[in-house]
Design an enzyme around this catalytic site. Structure first.
Site, PDB file in Angstrom:
ATOM      1  N   GLU A 174      35.422  48.781  41.792  1.00  0.00           N
ATOM      2  CA  GLU A 174      36.870  49.034  41.664  1.00  0.00           C
ATOM      3  C   GLU A 174      37.193  50.523  41.527  1.00  0.00           C
ATOM      4  OE1 GLU A 174      38.610  46.425  38.706  1.00  0.00           O
ATOM      5  OE2 GLU A 174      38.260  44.674  39.986  1.00  0.00           O
ATOM      6  N   GLU A 295      34.477  39.413  43.054  1.00  0.00           N
ATOM      7  CA  GLU A 295      35.106  38.996  41.784  1.00  0.00           C
ATOM      8  C   GLU A 295      36.291  38.121  42.134  1.00  0.00           C
ATOM      9  OE1 GLU A 295      36.031  41.810  38.677  1.00  0.00           O
ATOM     10  OE2 GLU A 295      34.317  43.069  39.228  1.00  0.00           O
TER      11      GLU A 295
HETATM   12  O1  AHR Z   1      35.663  40.679  35.380  1.00  0.00           O
HETATM   13  C1  AHR Z   1      36.343  41.484  34.477  1.00  0.00           C
HETATM   14  C2  AHR Z   1      36.734  42.826  35.060  1.00  0.00           C
HETATM   15  O2  AHR Z   1      37.664  42.627  36.097  1.00  0.00           O
HETATM   16  C3  AHR Z   1      35.643  43.626  35.723  1.00  0.00           C
HETATM   17  O3  AHR Z   1      34.938  44.408  34.836  1.00  0.00           O
HETATM   18  C4  AHR Z   1      36.404  44.508  36.664  1.00  0.00           C
HETATM   19  O4  AHR Z   1      35.658  44.851  37.797  1.00  0.00           O
HETATM   20  C5  AHR Z   1      37.651  43.714  36.983  1.00  0.00           C
HETATM   21  O5  AHR Z   1      38.789  44.477  36.820  1.00  0.00           O
END
Ligand code: AHR
Length: 507
Positions: A174, A295
């Protein structure tokens, strides 16, 4: 039974091969994911290495193929050397992403050992925030180089004679977000990622890497970020990542919109594919960029973390508890991923234990399967083979994403065994009597029907860990064109068929 929905699936209408890594997961050094999650020496069920065997058993029960590690936001400040060698000499550090104390009692070698115990692959993420290309290259050397150099011999000294041979790597996390340590512009990240990948692949040319794409549709740089990053890295990168979470705030959200939020994911995937294909055209490249949705999950972001969690070890962070409604949207998200099996080749449910997770533990105590455990398990088990197109005719409902069908479906067909698994989600309260038109298959027999349903607000608790679970009916029901299946309101199903062949699993 009067039918009010029709589902058509044709054997030749193929979307693409479902990658074995489509339903992987993710564990971050965050909250109680590692400490009192997977690792808790002193717990009555801890094994000789300090890993909780009850957690290992549930992760095995899921058959998770791949786990991304160690972050997440955490990785952007992580010094991987802190986590190797004798535990007593590992440093305690301030961990800035989640304002915690990191004890480093678990690091890369320990996590790899845990992964071996549960039977999954590890997808390491390298630090592209505070970390330099040299740190990333060093980690590849430590993990994947045979021996005879300082770093590869250090791994051997630390107990791992043969290289891990980790195949998949994430190039930062990110980096488009200001919440990230050493957040960069797309130009800066693109350049740094390009140089980092070069070095990593010079050490191990067999690795496949994911560059950090947009961290969500709401980020203002999306999709420009993705275009620019790919312009820098198109030749070296193997996957472009995307992240997306959905949550329900009862104060402001309508249930009907929430249950259909998978349509938003659909839009996101489409626009990222278009962006990647634009860069392909611009570069006159023959290569098609694959995606890593590394994610995704339900995350009720409006819920605050408990007070006092700052600068403590393994505080309770993002310990969302999930209800049936969450599990239904979750299954819609899964099916959306299956609809894009030709382009999404890696997927990581974020996360696996305690932090927005299907598995929850109590420190020193028990364990529970959350509602989302069940659709996730169904995907890990049955979303295999070729993803086939599904055509649905049914009533629609008005949502903020446009008119949405009450039924969402996906199909997975295994050519070698003749297994056909149909996934169905009813997002309405109506019973849908659904006619199945399954075309061009050899004679099919329905062998199992898995069903998940309940009151929308039902949850599992430590005391009643399997209150809401998936039921399985064994069947041997010959499929006839026009057969109708009853799909109850607010339910998720997997119908399992097999073509009648001698070598089939069931005959
Ligand atoms: O999964 C929780 C968080 O969500 C992770 O650390 C990040 O990559 C995302 O913003």
């Amino acid at each position: 039974m009067e039918k009010n929905a029709v589902l058509t699936v044709e054997k030749q209408q193929k979307i693409g091969k479902i990658s074995k890594n489509l339903f992987g997961s993710f564990i971050e050094h965050m909250g109680r994911a590692i400490y009192t999650g997977i690792y808790e020496p002193g717990h009555p069920l801890a094994d000789e290495d300090g890993f909780r065997q009850d957690v290992i058993a549930l992760v095995k029960e899921l058959q998770v193929p791949l786990v991304r590690y160690p972050g997440g936001n955490f990785v952007s400040g992580y010094r991987w050397r802190d986590g190797i060698g004798p535990r007593e000499s590992r440093p305690r550090r301030l961990e800035l992403a989640w304002r915690s104390i990191e004890t480093n009692q678990v690091g890369m070698d320990d996590f790899a050992l845990w992964a071996e115990k549960v039977g999954c692959d590890v997808m390491p993420a390298v630090n592209l925030g505070t970390g330099q290309p040299q740190d990333a290259a060093d980690l590849v050397e430590y993990c994947n180089f045979q021996g005879g150099t300082e770093l590869s011999d250090l791994r051997r000294k630390n107990g791992k004679e043969n290289p891990y041979g980790f195949q998949y790597w994430c190039i930062g996390n990110e980096m488009d977000g200001d919440w990230q340590m050493c957040h960069m512009t797309s130009q800066e990240y693109g350049r740094k990622a390009h140089e980092t990948i070069k070095m990593m692949k010079w050490i191990d040319p067999s690795i496949k890497v994911t560059v950090a794409g947009s961290s969500g549709v709401s980020n203002k740089t999306y999709p420009e970020w993705d275009r620019i990053v790919l312009e820098h890295t198109y030749d070296e990168a193997d996957y472009l990542s995307l992240h997306q979470y959905y949550g329900f705030n009862p104060q402001s959200d309508r249930e009907v919109d929430y249950l259909h939020a998978y349509l938003d994911l659909e839009d996101f995937i489409h626009s990222i594919i278009s962006t990647a294909d634009y860069v392909k055209a611009y570069k006159r490249s023959k290569k098609t960029m694959m995606l890593a949705l590394d994610e995704w999950n339900i995350w009720h972001m409006h819920l605050p973390n408990p007070p006092g969690s700052d600068w403590s070890i393994a505080p309770s962070l993002l310990e969302n508890s999930y209800d049936v409604k969450d599990a239904l949207l979750f299954s819609g998200l899964m099916m959306t991923m299956m609809h894009h099996a030709d382009r999404i080749k890696i997927g990581c449910l974020a996360q696996l234990v305690n932090v927005i997770a299907p598995i929850m533990t109590r420190p020193g105590g028990g364990i529970l399967r959350q509602t989302i455990f069940y659709p996730y398990q169904a995907a890990c088990f049955y979303a295999k083979g070729i993803s086939l197109q599904t055509n649905i005719i049914c009533e629609k409902v008005e949502t903020k994403y446009g008119d949405a069908p009450l039924l969402c479906c996906a199909a997975a067909y295994q050519e070698e065994t003749g297994e056909l698994n149909l996934f169905l989600l009813n997002t309405s309260e109506k019973t849908l009597y659904t006619e199945f038109k399954l075309r061009d298959f050899e004679q099919l027999t329905m062998v199992e029907h898995h069903c998940f349903s309940g009151n929308l607000s039902d949850k599992n608790t430590l005391e009643q860990s399997q209150h809401t679970a998936m039921s399985c009916l064994k069947k041997t029901q010959r499929y006839e064109e026009g057969c109708i299946q009853k799909i109850d309101g607010y339910s998720f199903h997997v119908f399992r068929f097999t073509e009648n062949r001698k070598e089939s699993l069931f005959f």
